[in-house]
Design an enzyme around this catalytic site. Sequence first.
Site, PDB file in Angstrom:
ATOM      1  CG  HIS A  66      -0.263   0.355   2.485  1.00 52.94           C
ATOM      2  ND1 HIS A  66       0.431  -0.578   3.191  1.00 52.94           N
ATOM      3  CD2 HIS A  66      -0.143   1.522   3.158  1.00 52.94           C
ATOM      4  CE1 HIS A  66       0.959  -0.006   4.261  1.00 52.94           C
ATOM      5  NE2 HIS A  66       0.632   1.263   4.265  1.00 52.94           N
TER       6      HIS A  66
HETATM    7  C1  UD1 Z   1      -2.437   5.444   5.719  1.00 56.09           C
HETATM    8  C2  UD1 Z   1      -1.181   5.950   6.429  1.00 56.09           C
HETATM    9  C3  UD1 Z   1      -0.107   4.876   6.350  1.00 56.09           C
HETATM   10  C4  UD1 Z   1      -0.612   3.568   6.897  1.00 56.09           C
HETATM   11  C5  UD1 Z   1      -1.856   3.169   6.117  1.00 56.09           C
HETATM   12  C6  UD1 Z   1      -2.435   1.868   6.587  1.00 56.09           C
HETATM   13  C7  UD1 Z   1      -0.724   8.359   6.338  1.00 56.09           C
HETATM   14  C8  UD1 Z   1       0.112   9.406   5.731  1.00 56.09           C
HETATM   15  N1  UD1 Z   1      -0.642   7.143   5.771  1.00 56.09           N
HETATM   16  O1  UD1 Z   1      -2.121   5.296   4.328  1.00 56.09           O
HETATM   17  O2  UD1 Z   1       0.988   5.286   7.123  1.00 56.09           O
HETATM   18  O3  UD1 Z   1       0.383   2.568   6.762  1.00 56.09           O
HETATM   19  O4  UD1 Z   1      -2.830   4.208   6.278  1.00 56.09           O
HETATM   20  O5  UD1 Z   1      -3.547   1.527   5.817  1.00 56.09           O
HETATM   21  O6  UD1 Z   1      -1.420   8.634   7.303  1.00 56.09           O
HETATM   22  N2  UD1 Z   1      -9.501   4.682   1.278  1.00 56.09           N
HETATM   23  C9  UD1 Z   1     -10.687   4.010   1.206  1.00 56.09           C
HETATM   24  N3  UD1 Z   1     -11.263   3.606   2.367  1.00 56.09           N
HETATM   25  C10 UD1 Z   1     -10.714   3.846   3.580  1.00 56.09           C
HETATM   26  C11 UD1 Z   1      -9.501   4.533   3.648  1.00 56.09           C
HETATM   27  C12 UD1 Z   1      -8.896   4.929   2.491  1.00 56.09           C
HETATM   28  O7  UD1 Z   1     -11.216   3.762   0.136  1.00 56.09           O
HETATM   29  O8  UD1 Z   1     -11.298   3.442   4.617  1.00 56.09           O
HETATM   30  C13 UD1 Z   1      -8.830   5.101   0.024  1.00 56.09           C
HETATM   31  C14 UD1 Z   1      -9.061   6.530  -0.356  1.00 56.09           C
HETATM   32  O9  UD1 Z   1      -9.256   6.576  -1.724  1.00 56.09           O
HETATM   33  C15 UD1 Z   1      -7.775   7.225   0.005  1.00 56.09           C
HETATM   34  C16 UD1 Z   1      -6.745   6.117  -0.117  1.00 56.09           C
HETATM   35  O10 UD1 Z   1      -7.442   4.921   0.192  1.00 56.09           O
HETATM   36  O11 UD1 Z   1      -7.485   8.304  -0.821  1.00 56.09           O
HETATM   37  C17 UD1 Z   1      -5.596   6.275   0.817  1.00 56.09           C
HETATM   38  O12 UD1 Z   1      -6.005   6.479   2.178  1.00 56.09           O
HETATM   39  P1  UD1 Z   1      -5.144   7.444   3.150  1.00 56.09           P
HETATM   40  O13 UD1 Z   1      -5.737   7.447   4.498  1.00 56.09           O
HETATM   41  O14 UD1 Z   1      -4.918   8.736   2.488  1.00 56.09           O
HETATM   42  O15 UD1 Z   1      -3.725   6.755   3.215  1.00 56.09           O
HETATM   43  P2  UD1 Z   1      -3.279   5.229   3.219  1.00 56.09           P
HETATM   44  O16 UD1 Z   1      -2.634   4.956   1.923  1.00 56.09           O
HETATM   45  O17 UD1 Z   1      -4.359   4.311   3.697  1.00 56.09           O
END
Ligand code: UD1
Length: 368
Positions: A210
Amino acid sequence: MLRVMNVVGARPNFMKIAPLYAEYGKRGDIEAILVHTGQHYDRMMSQVFFNELGLPKPDVYLGVGSGSHAAQTAEIMKGVEPVLLERQPDVMVVVGDVNSTIACGLVAVKLGIRLAHIEAGLRSGDRTMPEEINRILTDAISDLLFCTEQSGVDNLVREGVPAEKIHLVGHVMIDTLLANLSKAESSKILMNLREQGHLNGGDYAVLTLHRPSNVDSLAVLERLLDGLDVIQQDMPIVFPVHPRTRKNLDDSILSPRLKSMTNLVLTEPLAYLDFLHVMAKARLVLTDSGGIQEETTVLQIPCLTLRENTERPVTIEKGSNELVGTDPARIAEAYGRIKKGCWKTAQIPPLWDGRAAERIVDILVKSL
Ligand code: UD1
């Protein structure tokens, strides 16, 4: 009565806060408040962990959702400030390195509220990782810094943090792992995957991916698929797909290639006990996660980390982890050694004994 506000936001936070809640519950002198920022919001990225880990329903849910780093961090800050003003905790506890960690920590210290950071001091040395920035900044403003491994202590001392603020306590995430290992035995996930014809009862690997540096670049993803292809021709790979990775793969020209790799078994993100079970029984794990490098060390499962660095060096020095980056040849070479049984035997790092939360709460009570 000590009033402790605890922050969770993203998936890896829940298993770290859960043992603290279990410990607060044993003491009569702590009022705990749980704030969920809503950084992760899908059921399989959030709710399911509350049910399995026995976490209470959050007292406050900010519902910030996704966004750019600036937008997400800002929304969390705006959301948590009135909560802190109203509840006036004695201390705020933040865990790990996600945007929720720095956002809530920054608001707390500016309101004069003491800040405790769990998993302090970890450093990858790679400032292009958003998490590295979050770690450095959170540590710089924290009053109490709880470390999981000696490298964290050493990094903080090098950065000038006074020794009396730093406490090596072990690892709350490992508290949760040890508390749930036998429960995970009753997970039906492997049986279900077998019934669906994905696993044959023999060896299999587990994969998670991820990190933006891996999944936001088509060229890197393609290299990774080349490496994984070699393995999946030999044994099935169970791949619970993170939403970020799913989105990038589905939208990309790699989608047909992925579908042709029939032994790469894509699933939704798994619940905690299911994932623990899948990992504990695997022949090897491939990952770019931080926490999984540590969990595989305790489970003594060979771990190939698909990154060039790690902020958790103890998993290499003592554990079952090796950095292989994203080069297909390196991945295949390491896989070959695992197949031949040429892999180091992991030792459990000091204090990873299931009692980190107890130590942390003792120190919180004494120092506040
Ligand atoms: C975040 C953390 C990372 C951690 C990871 C675990 C930061 C900078 N990054 O990264 O350190 O290892 O979580 O998962 O805080 N999305 C969904 N559903 C959700 C959550 C996210 O669809 O419940 C999608 C969204 O399109 C979003 C993307 O995933 O834009 C990324 O989510 P985001 O919280 O921005 O960062 P992660 O890549 O999950």
